[in-house]
Every structure is written in C-alpha cells, then in structure tokens.
Enzyme design. Sequence first.
Site: not given
Ligand code: PEP
Ligand code: MG
Length: 752
Positions: A502, A635, A672, A601, A466, A624-625, A359
């Site tokens: 979110r 990650r 996203c 996710e 976020r 991302n997740d 993050h």
């Molecule tokens: C994701 O997981 O892709 C996402 C947008 O949320 P974050 O990166 O805040 O976990």
């Molecule tokens: Mg996420």
Amino acid sequence: MLEALRSVVQEVGTAPDLGAALTTTVDRVREVMATEVCSVYLLDDKRGRYVFRATQGLNQQVVGKVSLGPGEGLVGYVAERAEPVNVESVTEHPRNQYIAEIGEDAFNAFLGVPIIHQGQTLGVLVVQQRDKRRFDESEEAFLVTLSAQLAGLIAHAKATGHLAVKRRKSSKTFSGKPGAPGVARGVAIVIYPTVDLKQVPFRKVRNVAREVDRFTASVAETRSEIKIIAEKMADDVKEDTLGLFDAYLMMLDDTAIPKEVITRIKQGQWAQGALKQTIEAHLARFELMSDSYLRERANDLKELGNRLLSHLEKRNRRKLHFPKDSILVGDDLSLSDLASVPRERLKGIVCGRGSVNSHLAILAEALGVPTVMGVQDLPMPLIDGGEIIVDGFQGLIVTAPTATQKRQYLKLADEEEALTRDLEALAPLSCKTPDGHRTRLWVNTGLFTDVAKSLDRGAEGVGLYRTEIHYMMSETFPTEEAQRQIYREHLQAFSPRPVTMRTLDIGGDKSLSYFPIREDNPFLGWRGIRVSLDHPEIFIAQIRAMIRASEGIDCYLRIMLPMVSSVTEVNKAKQLVDQCFREVEEEGAKVQRPDLGVMIEVPAAVFQAESILERVDFLSVGSNDLVQYMLAVDRNNTQVASLYQEFHPAVLRALKHVADVALRAGKGFGICGEMAGNPGAALLLMAMGYPVLSMNSPNLLLVKKALTSFPMSDAEQLLTDVLALDSAQAVKQATDQALAEAGLSQLIRVRR
Ligand code: PEP
Ligand code: MG
C-alpha cells in the site's frame, strides 16, 4: 452562574481523593446555591445501593452508613428515572421514604439530579430547603449542568481511589476496551509525553545526590533560557509583560520552588516526580483563588513546570529499562512507543485512549501482544513499576493482582495456548470448505513482520503491507534507495507469493514527526492518497522503489492506493505509476508491470466501484475505515467504540455490493480490514464471494478453522438470513449461533 460552575468544577477537580471531592462538592454547591442542605449519594457497585456519602446540612454521623436501593425513597426514584426530581414538599410525595437517622425532618423542598457518566448512574446529587417551594428552572438547570460536569471527575476519583503518593498495594480492576486478544502478566512501564507534568509517574530513587544534581542543572538551564527570551523580547513587548519573566526567575530562586523540589527528592522521589508534586501542590492553591488574575498565574506556573520538565528530560533522560515481561502503559501511546520496546520483552499493552480499531491495537494484534485500549481512569503515576495483568479478551486490567487472580489468568492463558496448538495442524492444509469452496488467506504486514510465523501459519500472500510504518520509524522521509532495500526484503521473504504494497497512508491517527499535519478533523482531512497526490515527489520515490525492488525476483508485486474517494484520484495516481514504470524500464531494469489496485474505504468508492475497477486491476476493501466512514464513528474514539459495528446491516450491504461489482467485472478483489480476521465475519465474506481474505497472522488459523469446518452452502444460507436482519446485534447473534451450532464456539470470543 457560569463563573460559579467553573469554580466548583475546578475545585472538585483538584481534590486529592474521592472523599475530598465529595466534601468539596457538597460544601461548594450549598454555598453557591444558597441552599440549606447538599448531599451526595453514590452507587456501591457491589451492593447495588446508593450510599449516603457526603453532606452539608444533614447528619454527618451516618455518612457511609445509610443507603437506598434503586427506586427506594426519592433518591432511589431519581436514580431509577435517571432524571431530576423537583419536589415542593417531600412528605406529600408518594415515593418519599423516611429515614430517621439522616436528620432531614425539617426540610421540605427537595431537588435531586442523577450523576450520570457514560450512560451509567453513578449517584444522586441532592439539595434541600426548609421552605415549601419548588426549586426554580435556573436552579435545576445549574444543578443538572454541574452534575454532568462532576460525573467525569467523580467517576475518575472513584476508579482511582485515593491519590496519595504511594504505590497501590491492594488489587484493583480497571476496564477499557479489548484491543488485541490474549492475557499477559508483567511489570507496568509507563510512557508519558516529556512535556506534560500531569502524566509524570512517581518513581523512587536511591542515588539522591545524582537526582539533586540533575534538577539543579535543569534549573540553571531554565533560568538562562528565560533570560535569553526576556532579552530578545525586551524591545518588542511592554514593561509589564517583561515582568512575567522576572516572576518566573523569582519562582526559580533557590529558596522558592527548587528548595521544595529538592526536599522531596531527599525523601526518595526522582526529580521529575518531585517537580510534579511541588508544582501540583502550588497549582491546587492557585486554582482555589477567586481572583481571575491570580488564577491566570496558575497557567504561568504550569508553563514553568513543563519547561523545567523538558530540561530534566533532555538532560540525561533516564533510559527506560524494559524488564523481560514489560507491559507498556501510556495515556496516548504511539507506534514509535511500541517500537521502542524490544519485541521479546513486550508482553502487553495498555493505552488510555483509542479502541480496537486504532492502528496501535491493530499492530499489537499483528504482533500477538494482548492489549487493552481506552482505559480512561488509570492512575498512571501510581502503577508504574508495579505488577499488572492485561486481559485483552475482556478489555480489563488488574493492578497488584492477588494470587487467586494470577492463577485464574494463568489458566486462561493456558487454554489459549492449547487452542493455538490444536490449530497448528491446519497450517499446511489449503483453505477449502467441506463442500470444496476455496478461499485464499493472506496476511497483513508492516511492523517487525514475523515472516517465518506468517509462513508457518500458511499465509498464501500479503494482502496489505502498511508501508507507512517505515516512514513513521524514520527521522526524515526515507530515500528511494532505502525504501527499495526494505521492499525487496519483503518481496524476497514472501517469494513467489503475491505482495500487496500500500502506498503511504498517513494522516488520521498516523503522523510523521518530521511532517506534522495539524487538522481539526484529521480522519476527514489530508489522508492517504490525498497527501501522495499533493506531494508527487514523495509518491514517485515510493512507487519507483517498489518497482525497482522487484527486479530479478520471482515475485508478484501489487501496488494499492489508500483512501480513494474519486476516479480523478485514481486517474492521477495511475498516470504517476505508469510514468514510474516507464522510467525504471528506460533506466534498463528488467521489471514486470505491477498490478494496480484501489482500497475501498470510503462510501463514495463503494458506489463507484464499477468505474474504479475499469481503471485498475483489483479492489481491496479496507473495512476498518469503511465502517468508520459509513457509520460516522471515529475508529479511535473510546466513547463511541460500541457504535463501531462491522456487522451493521449497512456495512454488509456495502460489502456485498463491492463483491457483486467485482464478480461481474471478472476482476480480482478481496478484503484487508480487521473484519477478514474475525471468523464469523469471514464466513459471511466467503459467502459473498470474496476470494481473498487478508488479516493479521495470529487470526489466520482461527479463520481457516471456521472456513474449513463450514460448508459453503450453509454459509450462503447464513448470509441470506442475516441480510434480512436490521441490526448489528441481530447479525452478530445469528453468526455466533451458527458458529456454535457448527461446534466452533471457541472462535466466538475472539475479537468484537
Ligand atoms: C482499513 O482501513 O481497513 C485498512 C486496512 O487500513 P488501515 O487500518 O491501515 O487504515
Ligand atoms: Mg484504512
């Protein structure tokens, strides 16, 4: 054997520099293995040769002067094969190469093991003996194990060079992982945890008297604290345990540790740095002792050092001064550390851990701050206050840069600026391919959102707000009213565009200081919606705040749930959202029912996309997740960062599946995660039918450039081609090639 192993590793670990680390290695290995020779050969990166760097038993005179190439002699053979070579008589081995000056004529038996760190052969560790014999299995196993443990230490010592307490004057390059693109030059400001002596930087002070006072006061506080604890425990613990407190008090006696610390302060070191030097000097001695009781005392000393440090920090914590070109540096920086630097002074970030998907990196990118993650071997104490260059494209940092290096990086920064200027012309245009396909480009927001910049770049909405960032900056859970005001500002700023809020997504690498979550496996633990459903009071306050925030504004509020892995969670959350909406309406507010959506996710959600969509208004892929959970790659873990591949064929199939389901259902969907901001990936997503791509605003024009230059029919063909490929590398290569053929090579180097 285990004890011997531990003691060698510990001793090497406390060596002050690479030379000492290698000498200690050869001395101790020769001793514990009762062999006649032990030597280390280390790779000279520039020459690509293994240099004879330390020995016990061979000719010391040629240390540093003799070297072997990969494949040359038995040492080169070990390096080439990257596995042990165990030979009874070297003269009979075909790969043996005789080097007269090294003085090994008398030795027959040879065992060489590679020293490998993160897949790279750093060198070779060799033991030799006169007798003709094969080293036995247990000796080989010992040397292999030792070498594996020493590899990290040697890599560290090699990277940090000499660890003497003086600022590094000569330029040095350290590599990590690209975190956020861009290059920056500035002054390193090291942030370290206030209870970890190890990470305290060395700083010079002029006002010696003030430092001495600070330190003396901290000693007094620590002494009285220890006395209070001892008194409280007097009835409950045995006499000999209480003796420990006496030992602490003795160490704090004016003639003991404090005297040494004050001497160092008088030499110009600040109190924290002087304390660190003193404690570490004692620790090094303690840890060399073979008596396990005495070695245990080293822990007591560490504990005492950290206790003193925390008092020093508490009293009068030196307020950090951030110069106008600050580069924030730390082993494990948090989002609050990031927020502690005035935005206009923050020019770059360097973090010892994490990767591009952490993050910290994501938010740094949103802020447009060049960032390098996972720089593991950085000598934090030495670079504090020095000049440093951050290259977020390649994941490199350069300390004490030379004039030539500064010029090179300035040129790179100028080129980047020129690219950004060229793209600005695209901002007012809609995102349409040459053959007329329209995609909506939204932005992700959260920390110091630069609304004006997002809108200037042509953001058509917010695809991910976020909200947890506000929770992280706060000292308690924010009240419903405090949240309402913040959310309202956000809705107003983007009015009338859609804003996707979110719900609280904590856990994993996002924690709240006032609500600690301790787990062995945080990314598989209590995260996102799981926390919200277990704490409906927190969830309800947040949802009510969102709905109330929208009252009387021309806005389009969308609420989105993170980390969903079952329809049960969707049902429960939906019920609570409905309840909140009813309540707010009954209280008389004139509000519209917000759209409710779910983030995809987790692989389970991919395969239940259809059932989830029956219950909500839209889906948004959190790539991302999703990548982390599909590929089982943390990650945040630098070690496995190269395995985190968003072009992985399995990921592409999952994304395509979600798109197909949503298109069939005729409902809204988008993505996203960071993938949406990667121009090459954006082409594939568009071809899959994703109508909305939401990204960090600095990427918006890059993606727009790609999509407006590339016909949809070509993107569809590219997608068909890459779906037939079976590795992430092949997909990435095909996508890069397509961009290059479309004259868009300048977009390739951006991210991953
Ligand atoms: C994701 O997981 O892709 C996402 C947008 O949320 P974050 O990166 O805040 O976990
Ligand atoms: Mg996420």
